[in-house]
Structures are given as structure tokens and as C-alpha cells.
Write a protein that holds these residues in place. Structure first.
Motif, mmCIF file in Angstrom:
data_model
loop_
_atom_site.group_PDB
_atom_site.id
_atom_site.type_symbol
_atom_site.label_atom_id
_atom_site.label_comp_id
_atom_site.label_asym_id
_atom_site.label_seq_id
_atom_site.Cartn_x
_atom_site.Cartn_y
_atom_site.Cartn_z
ATOM 1 N N VAL A 1 -40.886 7.472 8.222
ATOM 2 C CA VAL A 1 -39.516 7.742 7.838
ATOM 3 C C VAL A 1 -39.426 7.407 6.350
ATOM 4 N N GLY A 2 -38.678 8.228 5.617
ATOM 5 C CA GLY A 2 -38.527 7.975 4.187
ATOM 6 C C GLY A 2 -37.216 8.523 3.682
ATOM 7 N N TRP A 3 -36.836 8.092 2.500
ATOM 8 C CA TRP A 3 -35.550 8.466 1.924
ATOM 9 C C TRP A 3 -35.687 8.543 0.416
ATOM 10 N N HIS A 4 -34.988 9.500 -0.167
ATOM 11 C CA HIS A 4 -34.887 9.646 -1.621
ATOM 12 C C HIS A 4 -33.409 9.910 -1.895
ATOM 13 N N LEU A 5 -32.783 9.083 -2.704
ATOM 14 C CA LEU A 5 -31.362 9.256 -2.981
ATOM 15 C C LEU A 5 -31.089 9.440 -4.464
ATOM 16 N N ARG A 6 -30.081 10.254 -4.759
ATOM 17 C CA ARG A 6 -29.659 10.419 -6.148
ATOM 18 C C ARG A 6 -29.163 9.060 -6.642
ATOM 19 N N ARG A 7 -29.350 8.829 -7.924
ATOM 20 C CA ARG A 7 -29.028 7.524 -8.503
ATOM 21 C C ARG A 7 -27.574 7.119 -8.254
ATOM 22 N N ALA A 8 -26.644 8.065 -8.339
ATOM 23 C CA ALA A 8 -25.229 7.754 -8.139
ATOM 24 C C ALA A 8 -24.934 7.279 -6.716
ATOM 25 N N SER A 9 -25.872 7.489 -5.794
ATOM 26 C CA SER A 9 -25.673 7.106 -4.394
ATOM 27 C C SER A 9 -26.437 5.842 -4.013
ATOM 28 N N TRP A 10 -27.113 5.230 -4.953
ATOM 29 C CA TRP A 10 -27.829 3.981 -4.670
ATOM 30 C C TRP A 10 -26.836 2.865 -4.369
ATOM 31 N N GLY A 11 -27.234 1.977 -3.484
ATOM 32 C CA GLY A 11 -26.450 0.782 -3.214
ATOM 33 C C GLY A 11 -25.239 0.989 -2.318
ATOM 34 N N LYS A 12 -25.128 2.140 -1.678
ATOM 35 C CA LYS A 12 -23.974 2.425 -0.821
ATOM 36 C C LYS A 12 -24.311 2.381 0.668
ATOM 37 N N GLY A 13 -25.563 2.045 0.992
ATOM 38 C CA GLY A 13 -25.959 1.967 2.391
ATOM 39 C C GLY A 13 -26.365 3.290 3.010
ATOM 40 N N TYR A 14 -26.432 4.356 2.206
ATOM 41 C CA TYR A 14 -26.775 5.663 2.755
ATOM 42 C C TYR A 14 -28.210 5.718 3.273
ATOM 43 N N ALA A 15 -29.147 5.100 2.566
ATOM 44 C CA ALA A 15 -30.548 5.130 3.019
ATOM 45 C C ALA A 15 -30.679 4.441 4.374
ATOM 46 N N THR A 16 -30.006 3.310 4.532
ATOM 47 C CA THR A 16 -30.061 2.592 5.809
ATOM 48 C C THR A 16 -29.403 3.405 6.913
ATOM 49 N N GLU A 17 -28.248 3.979 6.630
ATOM 50 C CA GLU A 17 -27.524 4.765 7.631
ATOM 51 C C GLU A 17 -28.325 5.996 8.057
ATOM 52 N N ALA A 18 -28.859 6.719 7.077
ATOM 53 C CA ALA A 18 -29.667 7.902 7.391
ATOM 54 C C ALA A 18 -30.982 7.495 8.048
ATOM 55 N N GLY A 19 -31.591 6.412 7.573
ATOM 56 C CA GLY A 19 -32.852 5.938 8.150
ATOM 57 C C GLY A 19 -32.703 5.528 9.601
ATOM 58 N N ARG A 20 -31.626 4.831 9.907
ATOM 59 C CA ARG A 20 -31.376 4.409 11.295
ATOM 60 C C ARG A 20 -31.197 5.631 12.194
ATOM 61 N N SER A 21 -30.458 6.613 11.703
ATOM 62 C CA SER A 21 -30.244 7.843 12.458
ATOM 63 C C SER A 21 -31.575 8.571 12.690
ATOM 64 N N MET A 22 -32.416 8.604 11.663
ATOM 65 C CA MET A 22 -33.707 9.291 11.783
ATOM 66 C C MET A 22 -34.655 8.533 12.716
ATOM 67 N N LEU A 23 -34.633 7.207 12.689
ATOM 68 C CA LEU A 23 -35.452 6.442 13.644
ATOM 69 C C LEU A 23 -34.999 6.737 15.078
ATOM 70 N N ASN A 24 -33.680 6.761 15.313
ATOM 71 C CA ASN A 24 -33.169 7.122 16.646
ATOM 72 C C ASN A 24 -33.676 8.498 17.072
ATOM 73 N N TYR A 25 -33.604 9.454 16.157
ATOM 74 C CA TYR A 25 -34.087 10.814 16.433
ATOM 75 C C TYR A 25 -35.584 10.786 16.776
ATOM 76 N N GLY A 26 -36.360 10.090 15.989
ATOM 77 C CA GLY A 26 -37.802 10.027 16.233
ATOM 78 C C GLY A 26 -38.148 9.403 17.575
ATOM 79 N N PHE A 27 -37.453 8.332 17.916
ATOM 80 C CA PHE A 27 -37.747 7.641 19.175
ATOM 81 C C PHE A 27 -37.155 8.362 20.385
#
Length: 187
Positions: free
Chosen positions: A102-128
Motif C-alpha cells: 500500500v502506498g500514497w503520494h499527496l500534493r503538498r497542499a494536502s500534507w498533514g490533513k490525515g488524507y494518507a491515513t484515511e485513504a491507506g486505511r480504506s485501501m488496507l480494508n479493500y486489500g484484506f
């Protein structure tokens, strides 16, 4: 437009090369975004970015195993804030291994808003829960402290340094399906 997943704040959907190339270019032409991704991640034009999106979609269709990379869309603004991926890790020669990341790349303006964690958690659920993967890894350059923190928030276990993937030394993290209860997708 194919939406794969949805969280409280985000939509994870297929890339649409003709429509998304400009926003993707804004992300992948930023040297601070691509700093930890390696030299092959920078793009030099909107057209080369569009072609990269087309190539990624075609690769995902050929694999036909539910993996790939998707656009992360902020629901409130409909802005593409980044990329989330779930794919087979490549070995040092670029050949697919049997391990998934699982991996994430975010635009700089979106850093620090929890988007990587939120999307990552969703993707882990999908994978499992959809792909029935027994284990999912994340690989992070040792100096990428922000991504290391995301793996921690996702509850991924640090394994240590590895040179098994991408031909460089990376920190390896893992999450086992047997150790995870389904998270609330948006939380």
C-alpha cells in the motif's frame, strides 16, 4: 468514472487520463512530492503525465487482479489530493513479486490533513476484505518521517530495513489480515 471506495472525506476512484492529467502533473512535477519517490516519478509535461496515467490503467487491466493506483478526491472540493496504490512490490529488477504494498503520494497542499491515513486505511480494508490478501506491506525511505508516521497510524508493524524491493534500501512495514479487525472506513 469508477469509484472504488469512499470514506468520510474522500472518494477513491480510477484515474481519468484526459480529465486528470493536469492535476496529476501538478502533484508529480513538484520536486518535494517526488523527493522520496525516486527519479522515475517526476514528469516533465502534462502530456507525459497523461500517458503515464494511460499506461498505469492499461497495466492494471492486464493484471486484472484488483490492484493498481487510484486518484484520491477530496469530497468537499472535488480536488485530486493525491494517489493511493495497492500493487505487487517489484524486486530489484522491476519484476513483480508475490508481495503487495500500500502506498500514497499527496500534493503538498494536502500534507498533514490525515488524507494518507484515511485513504491507506480504506485501501488496507479493500486489500484484506475484497482481494483477500493475507498480508500487505508498505516500503518507505528511512528519511521519510511523514510516511513512517502514516504506517504507525495504520497500525503497521515495522520489520526493519530491506533491499528486497525497488533495488534500494527501504524500511519495511507489514499488516496481517489475521491481526486486523475491519476499521471504520472514514475513521
Amino acid at each position: 468514472m469508477t469509484n472504488l471506495l469512499e470514506t468520510d472525506r474522500l472518494i477513491i476512484r480510477s484515474w481519468i487520463p484526459e480529465r486528470d492529467a493536469e492535476e496529476a502533473f501538478a502533484i508529480y512535477s513538484d520536486s518535494e512530492v517526488t523527493y522520496f519517490l525516486g527519479n522515475g516519478s517526476r514528469v516533465t509535461s502534462i502530456e507525459s503525465q497523461r500517458q503515464r496515467l494511460v499506461d498505469n490503467l492499461e497495466r492494471s487491466q492486464r493484471r486484472n487482479n484488483g490492484t493498481g493506483s487510484w486518484a484520491i478526491i477530496e469530497k468537499q472540493t472535488t480536488t485530486i489530493v493525491g494517489t493511493i496504490l495497492l500493487k505487487q512490490l517489484p524486486d530489484k529488477d522491476g519484476l513483480a513479486t508475490q508481495d503487495y504494498e500500500v502506498g500514497w503520494h499527496l500534493r503538498r497542499a494536502s500534507w498533514g490533513k490525515g488524507y494518507a491515513t484515511e485513504a491507506g486505511r480504506s485501501m488496507l480494508n479493500y486489500g484484506f476484505n475484497v482481494l483477500n490478501l493475507p498480508v500487505i506491506y508498505a516500503v518507505v525511505k528511512p528519511e521519510n518521517h511523514a510516511s513512517i508516521r502514516v504506517t504507525q497510524r495504520l497500525g503497521m508493524k515495522p520489520i526493519g530495513p530491506t533491499t528486497k524491493y525497488y533495488g534500494i534500501e527501504l524500511l519495511l512495514f507489514e499488516q496481517n489480515a489475521s491481526e486486523v479487525r475491519e476499521w471504520k472506513a472514514g475513521g
